[in-house]
Design a protein around this motif. Structure first.
Motif, PDB file in Angstrom:
ATOM      1  N   MET A 173       1.157  -1.659  -0.054  1.00 54.96           N
ATOM      2  CA  MET A 173       0.305   0.212  -0.400  1.00 54.96           C
ATOM      3  C   MET A 173       1.114   1.621  -0.206  1.00 54.96           C
ATOM      4  SD  MET A 173      -2.840  -1.279   2.811  1.00 54.96           S
ATOM      5  CE  MET A 173      -3.752   0.874   2.540  1.00 54.96           C
ATOM      6  N   ILE A 174       1.731   1.165   0.650  1.00 55.73           N
ATOM      7  CA  ILE A 174       2.940   2.559   0.678  1.00 55.73           C
ATOM      8  C   ILE A 174       3.618   2.598  -0.626  1.00 55.73           C
ATOM      9  CG2 ILE A 174       5.140   3.240   1.875  1.00 55.73           C
ATOM     10  CD1 ILE A 174       3.370   2.194   4.959  1.00 55.73           C
ATOM     11  N   ILE A 175       4.263   1.880  -1.210  1.00 55.50           N
ATOM     12  CA  ILE A 175       4.178   1.460  -2.820  1.00 55.50           C
ATOM     13  C   ILE A 175       3.826   2.285  -3.395  1.00 55.50           C
ATOM     14  CG2 ILE A 175       5.242   0.649  -4.553  1.00 55.50           C
ATOM     15  CD1 ILE A 175       7.172  -1.018  -2.299  1.00 55.50           C
ATOM     16  N   VAL A 176       2.585   1.800  -3.156  1.00 51.72           N
ATOM     17  CA  VAL A 176       1.775   1.841  -4.285  1.00 51.72           C
ATOM     18  C   VAL A 176       0.763   3.308  -4.404  1.00 51.72           C
ATOM     19  CG1 VAL A 176      -0.583   1.404  -6.157  1.00 51.72           C
ATOM     20  CG2 VAL A 176       0.715  -0.304  -5.508  1.00 51.72           C
TER      21      VAL A 176
ATOM     22  N   PRO B  27       2.369   6.871  -7.230  1.00 50.89           N
ATOM     23  CA  PRO B  27       0.900   7.449  -7.230  1.00 50.89           C
ATOM     24  C   PRO B  27       0.111   7.263  -8.231  1.00 50.89           C
ATOM     25  CG  PRO B  27       1.991   9.307  -5.891  1.00 50.89           C
ATOM     26  CD  PRO B  27       3.075   8.136  -6.577  1.00 50.89           C
ATOM     27  N   GLN B  28       0.599   7.863  -9.235  1.00 45.32           N
ATOM     28  CA  GLN B  28       0.136   7.874 -10.340  1.00 45.32           C
ATOM     29  C   GLN B  28       0.209   6.473 -11.017  1.00 45.32           C
ATOM     30  OE1 GLN B  28      -1.505  10.475 -11.120  1.00 45.32           O
ATOM     31  NE2 GLN B  28      -0.030  11.774  -8.730  1.00 45.32           N
ATOM     32  N   SER B  29       0.525   4.933 -11.101  1.00 43.02           N
ATOM     33  CA  SER B  29       0.250   4.394 -11.405  1.00 43.02           C
ATOM     34  C   SER B  29      -0.614   4.096 -11.687  1.00 43.02           C
ATOM     35  CB  SER B  29       1.522   3.224 -11.407  1.00 43.02           C
ATOM     36  OG  SER B  29       1.665   3.126  -9.902  1.00 43.02           O
ATOM     37  N   ASN B  30      -1.090   3.257 -12.867  1.00 43.97           N
ATOM     38  CA  ASN B  30      -2.423   3.067 -12.519  1.00 43.97           C
ATOM     39  C   ASN B  30      -2.478   0.752 -12.629  1.00 43.97           C
ATOM     40  OD1 ASN B  30      -3.452   4.572 -13.235  1.00 43.97           O
ATOM     41  ND2 ASN B  30      -3.128   4.336 -15.726  1.00 43.97           N
ATOM     42  N   ILE B  31      -2.297   0.296 -11.275  1.00 44.53           N
ATOM     43  CA  ILE B  31      -1.525  -0.894 -11.411  1.00 44.53           C
ATOM     44  C   ILE B  31      -3.190  -1.333 -10.434  1.00 44.53           C
ATOM     45  CG2 ILE B  31      -1.002  -2.537  -9.216  1.00 44.53           C
ATOM     46  CD1 ILE B  31       1.686  -0.884  -9.165  1.00 44.53           C
ATOM     47  N   ASN B  32      -3.651  -2.084 -11.664  1.00 45.33           N
ATOM     48  CA  ASN B  32      -4.950  -2.549 -10.904  1.00 45.33           C
ATOM     49  C   ASN B  32      -3.926  -4.428 -10.527  1.00 45.33           C
ATOM     50  OD1 ASN B  32      -6.632  -1.048 -12.116  1.00 45.33           O
ATOM     51  ND2 ASN B  32      -6.173  -1.697 -14.029  1.00 45.33           N
TER      52      ASN B  32
END
Length: 132
Positions: free
Chosen positions: A49-52, A57-62
Motif C-alpha cells: 500500500m505504501i509503495i502503490v 501514486p500515478q501508476s495504474n496498477i490493477n
C-alpha cells in the motif's frame, strides 16, 4: 537467521497458548500458524500500500483480488513446514515452556499492523481529498 526462527517459535507458542485457553486445543497448532501467516500478510500488504499509494501514486496498477489469496498461500507454506510438518510444534512447545517471556510482542505485532494499515488508507483518503 536463528534469532528470527526463535522469534517465530516464541510467537507460535504464545498464539498456541491463546488458542488452548479459548477452547481450541484440538486445532490450536493450525490456527496459530494461520495467525502468524495473516499477520505477515498484513505487513506485506502495508508495504504494498505504501509503495502503490505514496511512492508511485500515478501508476495504474490493477491488482486481481486472487493475488492476495496466492500471497497468503505462499506465506502459509513456509510456516507450515516451520511449525506443523512432522509435528514440529510439539518440540517447539517443549522448548518454549521453559522460557517465561512476556506477552508484549504477540499483542503488539497484530495491533501495529492493524494501526498501520488503517493509517495508510486514511492518508490516501486525505490525499484524494487534497488535504495532504
Amino acid at each position: 537467521m536463528r534469532k528470527i526462527r526463535n522469534f517465530f517459535y516464541y510467537l507460535f507458542y504464545k498464539y498456541y497458548l491463546f488458542q488452548v485457553r479459548i477452547g481450541n486445543a484440538d486445532v490450536a497448532s493450525f490456527f496459530s500458524t494461520l495467525i502468524i501467516t495473516f499477520i505477515s500478510f498484513l505487513y506485506v500488504a502495508i508495504i504494498f500500500m505504501i509503495i502503490v499509494f505514496f511512492i508511485i501514486p500515478q501508476s495504474n496498477i490493477n491488482v486481481n483480488p486472487k493475488f492476495g489469496i496466492v500471497i497468503l498461500i505462499i506465506f502459509f507454506i513456509p510456516f507450515y513446514f516451520l511449525f506443523l510438518f512432522k509435528s514440529k510444534y510439539k518440540e517447539i512447545i517443549k522448548i518454549q515452556q521453559s522460557n517465561h517471556k512476556n506477552n508484549i510482542w504477540p499483542i503488539l505485532l497484530p495491533m501495529l499492523a492493524f494501526i498501520l494499515i488503517n493509517v495508510c488508507w486514511i492518508l490516501k483518503m486525505f490525499q484524494n481529498q487534497g488535504k495532504i
